[in-house]
Design an enzyme around this catalytic site. Structure first.
Site, PDB file in Angstrom:
ATOM      1  N   GLU A  45       0.828  -1.210   0.000  1.00  0.00           N
ATOM      2  CA  GLU A  45       0.000   0.000   0.000  1.00  0.00           C
ATOM      3  C   GLU A  45       0.859   1.255   0.000  1.00  0.00           C
ATOM      4  O   GLU A  45       0.527   2.238  -0.653  1.00  0.00           O
ATOM      5  CB  GLU A  45      -0.969   0.007   1.192  1.00  0.00           C
ATOM      6  CG  GLU A  45      -2.102  -1.000   1.069  1.00  0.00           C
ATOM      7  CD  GLU A  45      -2.996  -0.772  -0.149  1.00  0.00           C
ATOM      8  OE1 GLU A  45      -3.028   0.341  -0.682  1.00  0.00           O
ATOM      9  OE2 GLU A  45      -3.663  -1.737  -0.576  1.00  0.00           O
ATOM     10  N   GLN A  50       0.354   6.635  -5.451  1.00  0.00           N
ATOM     11  CA  GLN A  50       0.847   7.445  -6.572  1.00  0.00           C
ATOM     12  C   GLN A  50       1.647   6.663  -7.597  1.00  0.00           C
ATOM     13  O   GLN A  50       2.325   7.266  -8.422  1.00  0.00           O
ATOM     14  CB  GLN A  50       1.718   8.621  -6.082  1.00  0.00           C
ATOM     15  CG  GLN A  50       1.126   9.420  -4.962  1.00  0.00           C
ATOM     16  CD  GLN A  50       0.057  10.372  -5.425  1.00  0.00           C
ATOM     17  OE1 GLN A  50      -0.029  10.654  -6.597  1.00  0.00           O
ATOM     18  NE2 GLN A  50      -0.768  10.849  -4.524  1.00  0.00           N
ATOM     19  N   TYR A 128      -5.521   6.456   5.048  1.00  0.00           N
ATOM     20  CA  TYR A 128      -5.776   5.473   3.986  1.00  0.00           C
ATOM     21  C   TYR A 128      -5.051   4.157   4.272  1.00  0.00           C
ATOM     22  O   TYR A 128      -5.652   3.076   4.209  1.00  0.00           O
ATOM     23  CB  TYR A 128      -5.360   6.018   2.608  1.00  0.00           C
ATOM     24  CG  TYR A 128      -5.390   4.900   1.604  1.00  0.00           C
ATOM     25  CD1 TYR A 128      -6.604   4.433   1.124  1.00  0.00           C
ATOM     26  CD2 TYR A 128      -4.218   4.215   1.240  1.00  0.00           C
ATOM     27  CE1 TYR A 128      -6.666   3.341   0.267  1.00  0.00           C
ATOM     28  CE2 TYR A 128      -4.268   3.124   0.388  1.00  0.00           C
ATOM     29  CZ  TYR A 128      -5.497   2.696  -0.091  1.00  0.00           C
ATOM     30  OH  TYR A 128      -5.552   1.601  -0.910  1.00  0.00           O
ATOM     31  N   ASP A 146      -9.377   4.807  -2.009  1.00  0.00           N
ATOM     32  CA  ASP A 146      -8.273   5.320  -2.830  1.00  0.00           C
ATOM     33  C   ASP A 146      -8.862   5.956  -4.096  1.00  0.00           C
ATOM     34  O   ASP A 146     -10.079   6.109  -4.211  1.00  0.00           O
ATOM     35  CB  ASP A 146      -7.265   4.203  -3.153  1.00  0.00           C
ATOM     36  CG  ASP A 146      -7.855   3.131  -4.074  1.00  0.00           C
ATOM     37  OD1 ASP A 146      -9.048   3.227  -4.424  1.00  0.00           O
ATOM     38  OD2 ASP A 146      -7.108   2.200  -4.446  1.00  0.00           O
TER      39      ASP A 146
END
Ligand code: SF4
Length: 341
Positions: A45, A50, A128, A146
């Site tokens: 994760e 990105q 997150y 996400d």
């Protein structure tokens, strides 16, 4: 369109997930009794923030081969970690990775906390990541949102508020779909749907298991969602990278300051990167030759990096070009490749 029947929607998507889940190196095999190792979930994760699954996968496999447990990662040397991370970008994340690994190894006996709150208390773990690890590794009913999930939810509910202002609304709506039944699979099912079917452009609505619940599809133009606010132009900066070689085929590198862009990484010598005229002060006096320029885009600015080449000496980290290429962040690797002609 009336709100979807969430029980039927959930069951439909979970059935689809049972048949179509992606095989990913950090996931437990389908049907496995044991849930996924939280170390693997956490590491994946952090890497996936990105960056894409294909780009992150070889990094993940190298990290796991080299540091198979969180205790191994906690003991890594900074330089080794930064070199292994080179090319993934967002280098502060690599430093946070180590801080978190050390906290798990030192304060928790090498065992990740199994609740969202416990995970959130770890250094460098944001909302997150805490939700993702809690759901996927520990099957907690956490609301994991996400970019993929934001897109799916914005379409299911045809959310009219533009991003980024829509984020709280999208999170709230995603939360209405979370339940105690298979929360880890639910989080991954939504991610998989967003990644493989509900794609940013040209969503595959004809193949979508939840198309009958989708307000954006009913409207006829689902790819208009999520609605986005007009973007401010990205500023453009200029700089110069100085490629100094000695007579032994080595290239001069420097260790960048810990704070700031690419902090703690090795780099080519370079001055300030700024809008307007670049800083043209070389690191040492030499017969510098212009070797052109490379372009690179960071999150907050784009960069034209001029490349100058010379032979010389000085107090640097002298490294073979092959080693430099594997250790340098992408922007400097581009400049070194440009210097090689
Ligand atoms: Fe996405 Fe189309 Fe499925 Fe709606 S019907 S969730 S837009 S793929």
């Amino acid at each position: 369109m009336s709100p979807p029947d969430t029980t039927t929607l959930r069951q439909t998507l979970l059935d689809w997930y049972d048949a179509h889940a992606r095989t990913l190196p950090w996931r437990a095999a389908r049907g496995a009794v044991k849930r996924t190792d939280p170390y693997r979930v956490w590491l994946s994760e952090v890497m996936l923030q990105q960056t894409t699954v294909p780009h992150a996968t070889p990094y993940f496999e190298r990290f796991i081969a080299r540091w198979p447990t969180v205790n191994d990662l906690a003991a890594v040397e900074d330089g080794d970690l930064m070199a292994a991370w080179a090319g993934l970008g967002y280098y502060a994340r690599a430093r946070n990775l180590k801080a978190c690994a050390r906290a798990v190894a030192g304060d928790h006996g090498g065992v990740f906390p199994d609740t969202e709150a416990g995970l959130l208390a770890l250094p460098g773990v944001g909302a997150y990541t805490a939700a993702a690890v809690a759901a996927i590794a520990f099957d907690r009913p956490a609301n994991v949102v996400d970019g993929n999930v934001e897109r799916v939810v914005s379409r299911l509910f045809a959310v009219q508020t533009p991003l980024p202002a829509a984020r709280p609304e999208l999170k709230r709506l995603a939360g209405t779909l979370v339940a105690d039944d298979r929360p880890g699979d639910w989080a991954q099912a939504l991610m998989d749907l967003g990644s493989t079917v509900c794609r940013p452009k040209s969503p595959l609505c004809l193949m979508c298991p939840v198309s009958g619940f989708c307000a954006a599809r009913a409207e006829g133009q689902p790819d208009l969602y999520p609605i986005k606010a007009a973007k401010a132009a990205r500023p453009h900066r200029q700089g110069i990278a100085w490629v100094l070689r000695d007579g032994l085929g080595r290239v001069a590198l420097v260790r960048r300051p810990d704070k700031g862009l690419l902090g703690g990484m090795v780099g080519l010598p370079t001055g300030d990167w700024r809008e307007g005229e670049p800083d043209a002060t070389p690191p040492v006096a030499a017969d510098w030759v212009d070797a052109g320029a490379v372009e690179h885009v960071f999150t907050h600015f784009s960069l034209t990096l001029g490349v100058r080449v010379a032979q010389g000496s000085g107090d640097f980290l002298w490294t073979s070009e092959a080693e430099a290429l594997s250790a340098l962040p992408t922007v400097f690797a581009k400049a070194l490749i440009r210097a090689c002609g």
